[in-house]
Scaffold this motif. Sequence first.
Motif, PDB file in Angstrom:
ATOM      1  N   ARG A  47       6.405   9.129   9.191  1.00 23.17           N
ATOM      2  CA  ARG A  47       5.837   7.621   8.897  1.00 23.17           C
ATOM      3  C   ARG A  47       6.834   7.100   8.093  1.00 23.17           C
ATOM      4  N   GLU A  77      10.553  -0.557  10.091  1.00 20.95           N
ATOM      5  CA  GLU A  77       9.919  -1.995  10.244  1.00 20.95           C
ATOM      6  C   GLU A  77      10.378  -2.998   9.183  1.00 20.95           C
ATOM      7  N   ASP A  88       0.786  -1.105  -0.060  1.00 22.67           N
ATOM      8  CA  ASP A  88      -0.012  -0.011   0.113  1.00 22.67           C
ATOM      9  C   ASP A  88       0.893   1.299  -0.058  1.00 22.67           C
ATOM     10  N   TYR A  89       2.072   0.948   0.385  1.00 26.09           N
ATOM     11  CA  TYR A  89       2.721   2.144   0.720  1.00 26.09           C
ATOM     12  C   TYR A  89       4.314   1.857   0.430  1.00 26.09           C
ATOM     13  N   MET A 141       3.792  -3.315   2.642  1.00 25.04           N
ATOM     14  CA  MET A 141       2.711  -3.257   4.001  1.00 25.04           C
ATOM     15  C   MET A 141       1.171  -3.110   3.199  1.00 25.04           C
ATOM     16  N   ASP A 162      -2.680  -2.959   4.805  1.00 23.35           N
ATOM     17  CA  ASP A 162      -3.590  -2.893   5.903  1.00 23.35           C
ATOM     18  C   ASP A 162      -2.772  -2.802   6.923  1.00 23.35           C
ATOM     19  N   ASN A 163      -1.625  -1.835   6.921  1.00 26.79           N
ATOM     20  CA  ASN A 163      -0.860  -1.717   8.108  1.00 26.79           C
ATOM     21  C   ASN A 163       0.027  -2.892   8.788  1.00 26.79           C
ATOM     22  N   LYS A 164       0.008  -3.967   8.005  1.00 23.07           N
ATOM     23  CA  LYS A 164       0.773  -4.963   8.567  1.00 23.07           C
ATOM     24  C   LYS A 164       1.929  -5.223   7.449  1.00 23.07           C
ATOM     25  N   VAL A 216       8.266   3.112   8.994  1.00 25.03           N
ATOM     26  CA  VAL A 216       7.967   2.362   7.865  1.00 25.03           C
ATOM     27  C   VAL A 216       9.346   1.440   7.379  1.00 25.03           C
TER      28      VAL A 216
END
Length: 320
Positions: A260, A267, A135-136, A287, A289-291, A264
């Motif tokens: 952010r 992580e 997503d990101y 990433m 849904d934030n996972k 990210v």
Amino acid sequence: MIKKIGVLTSGGDAPGMNAAVRAVVRTALSKGMEVYGIHRGYVGLISGEIEKMDARSVSDIIHRGGTMLCTARCPEFRTEEGVEKAKATCEELGLEGIVVIGGDGSFRGAADLSARGILCVGLPGTIDNDIACTDYTIGYDTAMNTAMELVDKLRDTSQSHDRCTVVEVMGRNAGFIAVNTGAACGAIAVITKEMPYDLDDIAKKMLEAKKHGKENFVVVVAEGIGHADEIAKVLQEKTNIEARATVLGHVQRGGSPTLRDRVVATEMGYYAVELLEQGIGNRVVGMRDNKIVDFDIQEALAMKKPYDEKLHHIVEEIAL
Ligand code: ADP
Ligand code: F6P
């Protein structure tokens, strides 16, 4: 158990790449691995421009834009011979795995190297957010915030002169920065490759809004469309509202990464080393849904990323 890994940045730089390099280096060290910094992407992997990293090698970089490892485009790596040379460098140094921070092109290279037995894990680093499996991407948030701040500045002068500002933002193949910047800056229109547009309709909308007291206008154009100058000229002719064009360009790639992007990158960097530690390669980290998740490189490259049509429509609908 993997004992020696490398890390490189490749393709266009993006804010947050340094935070990712730092996370990879520190994670590897904390897991008892040796870690090497490869300079200038695949160029350095072929030529052997590589240095052993320790915890201090990545001090004081988490907040810096660009990439301390430097980046490059490497046509040689797209040849059989180039990949073989890179493999030989890895074997000489005993590098068993590599974290490749870059975009789709860099991941294609990572797949070629993985096929030759060097475990590669890709981290999505590009301001364009044009990597489908995530997503990101690292750098996207900073670039959008930079674009937003710059459009705000343009708006000040546009407001003072009752003008229309036509602003081109980056994204050669994707309108993600454009649509978000348009939404954040209250644009009257966003022009991207993903959606049809009509300058007559935009001009009509501007004139309608002017009737209701609106005096200045922002039109955001994605780089993939280009011609911001021409668009400004046509809109001025059609509306009689003075228009100016600005191309924001590479300033969007620089600057201190946002919170952010740093988080990210940290992580994802940690996760990439965890994969290598388990002997897993040929993966891209993303990433969803934030996972944090990971995909096979070929599967990731085959995915298509949907454009945010809903956001595009919202921008258009509330631009009155
Ligand atoms: P990005 O990674 O941002 O998409 P590029 O497309 O410029 O950037 O790719 C970066 C580098 O990755 C290229 O210079 C080349 O060395 C390598 N690369 C790109 N495409 C391929 C490919 N199809 N096969 C192998 N390596 C590639
Ligand atoms: O980083 C992505 C991107 O900024 C694109 O939006 C742009 O078209 C391209 O890189 C330009 O990169 P360069 O000028 O380094 O070739």
